[in-house]
Design a protein around this motif. Structure first.
Motif, PDB file in Angstrom:
ATOM      1  N   ASN A  50       0.823  -1.221   0.000  1.00 11.87           N
ATOM      2  CA  ASN A  50       0.000   0.000   0.000  1.00 11.87           C
ATOM      3  C   ASN A  50       0.851   1.263   0.000  1.00 11.87           C
ATOM      4  OD1 ASN A  50      -2.403  -1.482   0.003  1.00 11.87           O
ATOM      5  ND2 ASN A  50      -2.350  -1.678   2.228  1.00 11.87           N
ATOM      6  N   ARG A  51       1.987   1.188  -0.674  1.00 10.88           N
ATOM      7  CA  ARG A  51       2.873   2.349  -0.734  1.00 10.88           C
ATOM      8  C   ARG A  51       3.707   2.296  -1.999  1.00 10.88           C
ATOM      9  NH1 ARG A  51       8.081   0.907   0.248  1.00 10.88           N
ATOM     10  NH2 ARG A  51       8.709   3.027   0.808  1.00 10.88           N
ATOM     11  N   PHE A  52       4.183   3.460  -2.426  1.00  9.01           N
ATOM     12  CA  PHE A  52       5.172   3.520  -3.494  1.00  9.01           C
ATOM     13  C   PHE A  52       6.004   4.783  -3.308  1.00  9.01           C
ATOM     14  CE2 PHE A  52       1.618   5.926  -5.238  1.00  9.01           C
ATOM     15  CZ  PHE A  52       2.199   6.947  -5.981  1.00  9.01           C
TER      16      PHE A  52
ATOM     17  N   LEU B 207     -13.184  -4.016   1.574  1.00 10.75           N
ATOM     18  CA  LEU B 207     -13.202  -4.828   2.795  1.00 10.75           C
ATOM     19  C   LEU B 207     -12.634  -6.220   2.557  1.00 10.75           C
ATOM     20  CD1 LEU B 207     -16.738  -3.900   4.182  1.00 10.75           C
ATOM     21  CD2 LEU B 207     -14.523  -2.993   4.900  1.00 10.75           C
ATOM     22  N   SER B 208     -12.538  -6.622   1.290  1.00 13.16           N
ATOM     23  CA  SER B 208     -12.155  -7.993   0.970  1.00 13.16           C
ATOM     24  C   SER B 208     -10.670  -8.172   0.681  1.00 13.16           C
ATOM     25  CB  SER B 208     -12.962  -8.486  -0.234  1.00 13.16           C
ATOM     26  OG  SER B 208     -12.723  -7.670  -1.365  1.00 13.16           O
ATOM     27  N   ASP B 209      -9.899  -7.091   0.672  1.00 13.06           N
ATOM     28  CA  ASP B 209      -8.487  -7.196   0.300  1.00 13.06           C
ATOM     29  C   ASP B 209      -7.667  -6.266   1.181  1.00 13.06           C
ATOM     30  OD1 ASP B 209      -5.944  -7.109  -1.267  1.00 13.06           O
ATOM     31  OD2 ASP B 209      -7.132  -8.191  -2.733  1.00 13.06           O
ATOM     32  N   VAL B 210      -6.504  -6.731   1.619  1.00 12.67           N
ATOM     33  CA  VAL B 210      -5.651  -5.904   2.475  1.00 12.67           C
ATOM     34  C   VAL B 210      -4.877  -4.873   1.669  1.00 12.67           C
ATOM     35  CG1 VAL B 210      -5.412  -7.722   4.191  1.00 12.67           C
ATOM     36  CG2 VAL B 210      -3.725  -7.538   2.347  1.00 12.67           C
TER      37      VAL B 210
ATOM     38  N   LEU C 256      -1.345   4.632   0.211  1.00 14.27           N
ATOM     39  CA  LEU C 256      -2.766   4.544  -0.107  1.00 14.27           C
ATOM     40  C   LEU C 256      -3.365   3.435   0.747  1.00 14.27           C
ATOM     41  CD1 LEU C 256      -2.457   4.877  -3.971  1.00 14.27           C
ATOM     42  CD2 LEU C 256      -3.725   6.448  -2.497  1.00 14.27           C
ATOM     43  N   PRO C 257      -4.426   3.698   1.507  1.00 15.66           N
ATOM     44  CA  PRO C 257      -4.992   2.665   2.384  1.00 15.66           C
ATOM     45  C   PRO C 257      -5.804   1.654   1.574  1.00 15.66           C
ATOM     46  CG  PRO C 257      -6.324   4.650   2.495  1.00 15.66           C
ATOM     47  CD  PRO C 257      -5.126   4.988   1.648  1.00 15.66           C
TER      48      PRO C 257
END
Length: 305
Positions: free
Chosen positions: A64-66, A80-83, A75-76
């Motif tokens: 969740n980052r770059f 709800l189905s994926d981390v 980016l969060p």
């Protein structure tokens, strides 16, 4: 939410402003209509629809980052189905109808956030028996950032369905449904000649995609040709199994044209992502053209490509 219906040349497309999705694409006359994408209800969310756009990039963002130009961006998770942050924002937002008539429509979407701020357009036109989808994204943020485009269709699948296409390399799948390592295309995913989809889980990137594919439904006497602009240099193939969709796993599959590889933000060369400065745009078009096949015999090997 609004629904837009296009109908011309035997094609009928229904678009929803919820996620900028297709909820229906059929071909034929009133007596014999063939679904070219899986059908869904008018109120379907993008993940249950027939197709949706991938903007400002597709697939998962590792960790969740770059980092771009020395700055880390986070980016969060957005479902709800994926981390992981998945498929961008456009498929989860409400689009606006900019123009619509019986054979064409233009939908727009604007996202104001950090790090991405952008405007997206999706123009759909039926002309000469072909449905064309043009996607556009414009960076409206203050900083140059890597952008991509993609389209996530759900194609109907039956035991006789075949596909022909090609790619230079195959990316394995790592933990968390992230891309693993590149390598040769497995034997059961060599689609240079028409062949059925494998009866197993497939969730892999196709690097150096040919930009075209042909899907046949012999029992429906229908084939569909998919052609993409050269900017769509890669694709992603998803064939679910019962663990993903117990009721309908064998009913559909996805071949997703993309301008970039899955996991591209973490690659030194950005994996096909395009850095856009403020006001700069990336665009590309896809074309779908159905055709009629001869009568089908279950004992035959199916039509030639």
């Amino acid at each position: 939410m609004a629904i837009v219906t296009l109908a011309a040349d035997g094609l009928e497309a229904r678009l929803s402003t919820r996620g900028g999705t297709f909820i229906r694409l059929v071909w034929g006359d009133d007596r014999d209509r063939t679904a070219l994408l899986r059908e869904s209800g008018d109120d379907a969310a993008a993940g249950e629809a027939a197709a949706f756009p991938l903007i400002p990039f597709g697939n998962r963002l590792r960790d969740n980052r770059f980092v771009h130009a020395g700055t880390e961006h986070r980016l969060p998770p957005n479902t709800l189905s994926d981390v992981h942050y998945l498929h961008g924002d456009a498929w989860l937002g409400e689009w606006a109808v900019e123009q619509a008539d019986t054979s064409s429509a233009c939908l727009s979407f604007r996202h104001v956030g950090r790090p991405y701020a952008y405007r997206a357009l999706q123009s759909v036109t039926i002309r000469d028996g072909t449905l064309e989808i043009e996607l556009l994204v414009e960076n409206e943020g203050d900083d140059p950032l890597p952008f991509g485009l993609g389209w996530h269709p759900f194609f109907p699948r039956a035991s006789s369905t075949t596909m022909s296409t090609s790619a230079a390399r195959f990316w394995s799948e790592a933990d968390g449904h992230l891309p693993g390592e590149p390598g040769p295309v497995p034997a059961d995913l060599h689609f240079a000649a028409p062949r059925p989809l494998p009866d197993r889980w497939v969730n892999n990137g196709l690097e150096g995609w040919s930009g075209s594919a042909r899907i046949t439904w012999p029992e429906r006497q229908t084939a569909l040709r998919l052609d993409a602009d050269p900017c769509f240099r890669h694709a992603f193939l998803f064939v679910p199994d019962a663990s993903f969709d117990p009721d309908r796993a064998s009913d559909w599959f996805c071949l997703e044209p993309m301008t970039h590889l899955a996991g591209a933000h973490a690659m030194p060369d950005l994996g096909g992502l395009t850095v856009l400065g403020t006001g700069e745009r990336l665009r590309g078009a896809l074309r779908l053209r159905p055709e009629r096949l001869p009568p089908y015999s279950p004992t035959s090997q199916g039509p030639a490509s």
